[in-house]
Enzyme design. Structure first.
Site, PDB file in Angstrom:
ATOM      1  N   TYR A 147      15.634 -73.352  -5.930  1.00 25.55           N
ATOM      2  CA  TYR A 147      14.497 -72.456  -5.734  1.00 25.55           C
ATOM      3  C   TYR A 147      13.624 -72.935  -4.578  1.00 25.55           C
ATOM      4  O   TYR A 147      13.254 -72.149  -3.702  1.00 25.55           O
ATOM      5  CB  TYR A 147      13.673 -72.368  -7.025  1.00 25.55           C
ATOM      6  CG  TYR A 147      12.517 -71.409  -6.937  1.00 25.55           C
ATOM      7  CD1 TYR A 147      12.728 -70.038  -6.994  1.00 25.55           C
ATOM      8  CD2 TYR A 147      11.208 -71.862  -6.790  1.00 25.55           C
ATOM      9  CE1 TYR A 147      11.672 -69.143  -6.901  1.00 25.55           C
ATOM     10  CE2 TYR A 147      10.148 -70.978  -6.706  1.00 25.55           C
ATOM     11  CZ  TYR A 147      10.382 -69.624  -6.766  1.00 25.55           C
ATOM     12  OH  TYR A 147       9.335 -68.740  -6.677  1.00 25.55           O
ATOM     13  N   SER A 194       6.371 -69.197  -2.304  1.00 27.03           N
ATOM     14  CA  SER A 194       5.942 -69.972  -3.467  1.00 27.03           C
ATOM     15  C   SER A 194       5.334 -71.272  -2.981  1.00 27.03           C
ATOM     16  O   SER A 194       5.746 -71.807  -1.950  1.00 27.03           O
ATOM     17  CB  SER A 194       7.155 -70.279  -4.359  1.00 27.03           C
ATOM     18  OG  SER A 194       6.822 -71.197  -5.383  1.00 27.03           O
TER      19      SER A 194
END
Length: 161
Positions: free
Chosen positions: A83, A67
């Site tokens: 995350y 990501s």
């Protein structure tokens, strides 16, 4: 599929509504551990388990779904600590596996699929799932061993570590 889970990993809820569970005041440490297991340890274990099959394959390519939030140098807003750290750790796993598996002819790449309109990305994300996947497929099809150990996005551009 679990809440906040997508093919790119586990966020732990939706981007829009559950970020408080990853905040300074409201950190859910159990969730953080689960996110690390799913997003970092899981891909490592799967790659190791599939190593013999990967070595027999024609491409010898592993693409880790990272990501943009896993980029340390591009982090200008903080937040989403669980995350972010899971994807940063996945990037380190990618780099390490690229080194470890090079002698077996395997290439390992980290890819950021872009901010995509999924349960995880939310309705305001930049990319439709169709466009994100189409771009990823195009880039993956063109990847060669020279990309091993790199962090790229769905357009094939280098993402800063």
């Amino acid at each position: 599929m679990a809440t906040g889970c997508s093919p790119a990993g586990l966020y732990g809820g939706s981007w829009d509504s559950d970020s408080a569970r990853q905040s300074l005041e409201g950190m859910d440490y159990g969730l953080w551990e689960e996110i690390l297991r799913v997003n970092t340890i899981g891909p490592f274990r799967l790659t190791v388990a599939l190593r013999p099959q990967l070595a027999r394959g024609t491409r010898g390519l592993v693409v880790m779904m990272s990501s943009d939030l896993g980029s340390i140098s591009a982090n200008a807003q903080g937040q989403s600590h669980a995350y972010r750290t899971s994807k940063t750790a996945l990037n380190m796993v990618t780099k390490g596996l690229a080194i470890d598996l090079a002698s077996e002819g395997l290439a390992v790449v980290a890819m950021a699929p872009g901010w995509t309109r999924t349960e995880l990305g939310g309705a305001h994300a930049t990319w439709s799932t169709e466009d994100s996947v189409a771009n990823q497929r195009r880039v993956i099809a063109a990847l060669g061993r020279e990309y091993s150990g790199r962090f790229i996005n769905l357009l094939g551009e280098t993402v800063p570590w």
